[in-house]
Design a protein around this motif. Sequence first.
Motif, PDB file in Angstrom:
ATOM      1  N   GLY A 205      41.734  37.681  27.836  1.00  0.00           N
ATOM      2  CA  GLY A 205      42.694  38.736  27.527  1.00  0.00           C
ATOM      3  C   GLY A 205      43.139  38.677  26.078  1.00  0.00           C
ATOM      4  O   GLY A 205      43.241  39.712  25.402  1.00  0.00           O
ATOM      5  N   ILE A 206      43.390  37.475  25.592  1.00  0.00           N
ATOM      6  CA  ILE A 206      43.784  37.302  24.193  1.00  0.00           C
ATOM      7  C   ILE A 206      42.666  37.762  23.264  1.00  0.00           C
ATOM      8  O   ILE A 206      42.895  38.450  22.265  1.00  0.00           O
ATOM      9  N   GLY A 207      41.428  37.407  23.607  1.00  0.00           N
ATOM     10  CA  GLY A 207      40.296  37.799  22.784  1.00  0.00           C
ATOM     11  C   GLY A 207      40.105  39.306  22.738  1.00  0.00           C
ATOM     12  O   GLY A 207      39.853  39.884  21.674  1.00  0.00           O
ATOM     13  N   ALA A 239      40.127  49.356  26.767  1.00  0.00           N
ATOM     14  CA  ALA A 239      39.890  49.565  28.197  1.00  0.00           C
ATOM     15  C   ALA A 239      39.564  48.246  28.888  1.00  0.00           C
ATOM     16  O   ALA A 239      40.069  47.957  29.986  1.00  0.00           O
ATOM     17  N   GLY A 240      38.733  47.434  28.241  1.00  0.00           N
ATOM     18  CA  GLY A 240      38.423  46.125  28.798  1.00  0.00           C
ATOM     19  C   GLY A 240      39.649  45.242  28.885  1.00  0.00           C
ATOM     20  O   GLY A 240      39.836  44.510  29.870  1.00  0.00           O
ATOM     21  N   PHE A 241      40.511  45.321  27.889  1.00  0.00           N
ATOM     22  CA  PHE A 241      41.747  44.543  27.893  1.00  0.00           C
ATOM     23  C   PHE A 241      42.642  44.971  29.061  1.00  0.00           C
ATOM     24  O   PHE A 241      43.174  44.127  29.793  1.00  0.00           O
ATOM     25  N   LEU A 246      45.150  43.721  34.322  1.00  0.00           N
ATOM     26  CA  LEU A 246      45.578  44.189  35.638  1.00  0.00           C
ATOM     27  C   LEU A 246      45.072  43.292  36.763  1.00  0.00           C
ATOM     28  O   LEU A 246      45.612  43.313  37.869  1.00  0.00           O
ATOM     29  N   ARG A 247      44.062  42.466  36.476  1.00  0.00           N
ATOM     30  CA  ARG A 247      43.437  41.664  37.530  1.00  0.00           C
ATOM     31  C   ARG A 247      43.656  40.160  37.378  1.00  0.00           C
ATOM     32  O   ARG A 247      43.351  39.405  38.292  1.00  0.00           O
ATOM     33  N   TYR A 248      44.210  39.740  36.240  1.00  0.00           N
ATOM     34  CA  TYR A 248      44.399  38.300  36.031  1.00  0.00           C
ATOM     35  C   TYR A 248      45.738  37.857  36.606  1.00  0.00           C
ATOM     36  O   TYR A 248      46.732  38.588  36.542  1.00  0.00           O
ATOM     37  N   VAL A 249      45.769  36.642  37.167  1.00  0.00           N
ATOM     38  CA  VAL A 249      46.975  36.142  37.836  1.00  0.00           C
ATOM     39  C   VAL A 249      48.152  36.033  36.867  1.00  0.00           C
ATOM     40  O   VAL A 249      49.268  36.462  37.162  1.00  0.00           O
ATOM     41  N   LEU A 253      49.362  39.811  28.431  1.00  0.00           N
ATOM     42  CA  LEU A 253      50.377  40.864  28.405  1.00  0.00           C
ATOM     43  C   LEU A 253      50.304  41.601  29.735  1.00  0.00           C
ATOM     44  O   LEU A 253      49.250  42.161  30.081  1.00  0.00           O
ATOM     45  N   ASP A 254      51.379  41.590  30.494  1.00  0.00           N
ATOM     46  CA  ASP A 254      51.397  42.252  31.792  1.00  0.00           C
ATOM     47  C   ASP A 254      51.558  43.758  31.567  1.00  0.00           C
ATOM     48  O   ASP A 254      52.672  44.256  31.399  1.00  0.00           O
ATOM     49  N   VAL A 255      50.452  44.472  31.556  1.00  0.00           N
ATOM     50  CA  VAL A 255      50.495  45.903  31.253  1.00  0.00           C
ATOM     51  C   VAL A 255      51.237  46.679  32.329  1.00  0.00           C
ATOM     52  O   VAL A 255      51.739  47.779  32.068  1.00  0.00           O
TER      53      VAL A 255
END
Length: 455
Positions: A205-207, A239-241, A246-249, A253-255
């Motif tokens: 996510g950071i990347g 879009a990838g971010f 949305l799927r990471y525990v 950044l909690d979108v």
Amino acid sequence: MTAAVEAPPRTFDRRLILPLVLGSILNPVNSSMLAVALVPIAITFHAVPAETAWLVSGLYLATATGQPVVGRLVDRYGARPLYLAGAAVVGIAGIIGTFAPSLWVLVAARVLLGFGTCAGYPAAMYLIRRSGVEKPGGLLTTLAVSAQTIVVVGPTLGGLLIGAAGWRALFAVNIPLAVLCLVLGAILLPRSDRPEAHARLDHLGIGLFAGTLTALMLFLMSPSIGHLWLLPLTIVLAAGFGWRELRYVDPFLDVRVFGGNAPLIATYVRTLLAQTVAYAFLYGFTQWLEAGRGLSAAHAGLILLPMSLVAIGVSALTGRRAEFRGKLLVGAVSQIAVAALMLILHGGSALWLLVLISLVCGLPQGLNSLANQNAVYFQADPDRMGASAGLLRTFAYLGAMVSSAATGAFFKHGADTAGLHDLAIFLLVVATLLLVVVLADRSLRRIGTPSDERP
């Protein structure tokens, strides 16, 4: 029946104020002082404006990408280790810049400075939030006033340093500042502020976030048909971010939080617009003072001194007031007035008019950042204060990048009066849009009140 005993209000350890303020100003001092150094540096290295622009853009790119990343690391691992690491990087960058043999080594030093200065502000906001202090207005005002003071004093200080010791002094000053941060941070910052363990850090996510911002800002640095491919790349990475977060525990950044927090998003948009005008004035107007009006770097810095004094006074007088909407309205209207006054400038404009513009510009400099910073404190998720504070700086530097692109476009053939007028028209549009956004945000009336529902 025994009466319940109310817990005493929590207080903030005021010994932390000095290291936190010092860490927070490292970024604005390096951002603002360079405004009067671009011409002397270009002369030293026989560089053109398109090349020296990387000295500004390099720091912006590193800071805009690094602030929320470092802020998230502060949320996870505490303020102390990130603060000390950042100070060490600032010291190294100061040494490299002081002895840089070429322009591109100097650009590398500015990039390092950008990353090194990312920790101070998120660390300060994180520690204030974790202290649980009931009325943080005074502390937040101290942060805002110190940063704003440095931003507006920076060109004046930079001009005086250049006059006394040359432009390399602007890099050398980071060495003692970094040492002082290391000493104070090691002695005063708490060791026990590390939060409980979380899931694995969201490296992907950071990347993706860093890639999205980098692609966008590279386009803003040099917008042209040949660089249009950066825009679809930005969209794909964004879009990838979003898909990843949305799927990471435990996302970087909690979108979902941002998606349901319209007031926080509005604060970020206001920051982008306000800083677009502020940085365009800081760099564009200053370059015109030297190239178009014929003033020296030291004299250009002195012209901006009234702006410094007004900004400091306004921030100090209004900082503890809970009013947000009024501050932002005055800030937006003042930026419109500044842009309008810039339209009547010419190569022989009287000094009193230049000073008047500087005075008026002090109002938004003292109000906009203060109000938006305090708004984030109340609007952000407390568990993500470091990341949210860092993201505020990201939007500020996105505004700086927009201003840099605009200044480069309008000063394509030099910082002449015609280019300044074109820049002023652009700033009129941006400042008017800021005013519309402020007027449309009804949540500003409730921030910080008992009825305010924080996310």
